[in-house]
Design a protein around this motif. Structure first.
Motif, mmCIF file in Angstrom:
data_model
loop_
_atom_site.group_PDB
_atom_site.id
_atom_site.type_symbol
_atom_site.label_atom_id
_atom_site.label_comp_id
_atom_site.label_asym_id
_atom_site.label_seq_id
_atom_site.Cartn_x
_atom_site.Cartn_y
_atom_site.Cartn_z
ATOM 1 N N ARG A 45 21.756 6.685 92.873
ATOM 2 C CA ARG A 45 22.059 5.005 92.743
ATOM 3 C C ARG A 45 22.792 4.291 93.900
ATOM 4 O O ARG A 45 22.840 3.210 94.215
ATOM 5 N N ASP B 141 13.091 -7.450 89.894
ATOM 6 C CA ASP B 141 14.543 -7.870 90.734
ATOM 7 C C ASP B 141 14.001 -8.730 92.026
ATOM 8 O O ASP B 141 14.714 -9.829 92.221
ATOM 9 N N LEU C 182 16.034 5.940 97.135
ATOM 10 C CA LEU C 182 16.236 5.391 95.639
ATOM 11 C C LEU C 182 16.352 6.048 94.429
ATOM 12 O O LEU C 182 17.078 5.480 93.399
ATOM 13 N N GLN D 62 20.319 -4.705 94.790
ATOM 14 C CA GLN D 62 19.228 -3.826 95.112
ATOM 15 C C GLN D 62 18.648 -3.743 96.540
ATOM 16 O O GLN D 62 18.446 -4.620 97.302
ATOM 17 N N ARG D 63 18.775 -2.437 96.999
ATOM 18 C CA ARG D 63 18.195 -2.153 98.316
ATOM 19 C C ARG D 63 16.800 -2.621 98.724
ATOM 20 O O ARG D 63 16.467 -3.426 99.691
ATOM 21 N N TYR E 168 11.873 -2.698 90.425
ATOM 22 C CA TYR E 168 12.126 -3.378 91.770
ATOM 23 C C TYR E 168 11.414 -4.673 92.038
ATOM 24 O O TYR E 168 12.044 -5.651 92.508
ATOM 25 N N ASN F 7 25.512 -5.588 92.113
ATOM 26 C CA ASN F 7 24.882 -4.174 92.630
ATOM 27 C C ASN F 7 23.550 -5.075 93.329
ATOM 28 O O ASN F 7 22.739 -5.342 92.447
ATOM 29 N N THR G 175 15.241 -5.229 97.132
ATOM 30 C CA THR G 175 15.269 -6.607 97.284
ATOM 31 C C THR G 175 15.852 -7.409 98.404
ATOM 32 O O THR G 175 15.669 -8.157 99.062
ATOM 33 N N SER H 34 20.607 3.264 96.626
ATOM 34 C CA SER H 34 19.571 2.246 96.228
ATOM 35 C C SER H 34 20.139 0.840 96.308
ATOM 36 O O SER H 34 19.551 -0.131 96.136
ATOM 37 N N LEU H 35 21.400 0.753 96.730
ATOM 38 C CA LEU H 35 22.039 -0.401 96.510
ATOM 39 C C LEU H 35 22.619 -0.752 97.890
ATOM 40 O O LEU H 35 22.898 0.162 98.720
#
Length: 103
Positions: A34, A7, A31, A85-86, A4, A83, A88, A37-38
């Motif tokens: 998958r 990213d 998280l 990332q949540r 994380y 994708n 980020t 988490s996006l």
């Protein structure tokens, strides 16, 4: 955690590991999935959840226009990532709102 942080640092080389850790802790078991988490930036319902749950409740920003502008800006910044990332996405949203230190 290191994935994380790596990213987030693609967008903010000076990202604080402690702050990223707080976001990871806030998201918790979400998280593990998958899908959760996006962030699906093309899904209006998903973006509404980000606005109400993260920006509204956690960051305390009630101005919907301001929140929508930040979400659109972060989505544009991350448009190259299929994708998103949540962690980020949330980090960049908090940074844009000047709320990193309040986490």
């Amino acid at each position: 955690m290191t994935d994380y942080l790596a990213d987030v640092r693609r967008y903010d080389a000076a990202a604080d590991e402690v702050i990223v850790g707080k976001i990871v802790k806030h998201l918790g078991i979400a998280l593990r999935s998958r899908d959760a988490s996006l962030v699906a930036a093309s899904d209006p319902e998903e973006l509404a959840r980000v606005r109400t749950s993260w920006i509204g409740k956690k960051l305390g920003v009630e101005d919907a226009e301001k929140a929508n502008a930040v979400i659109a800006s972060v989505a544009e910044t991350m448009k190259g990532d299929h994708n998103k990332q949540r962690v980020t996405f949330y980090y960049l949203s908090a940074k844009a709102l000047g709320k990193l230190e309040s986490l």
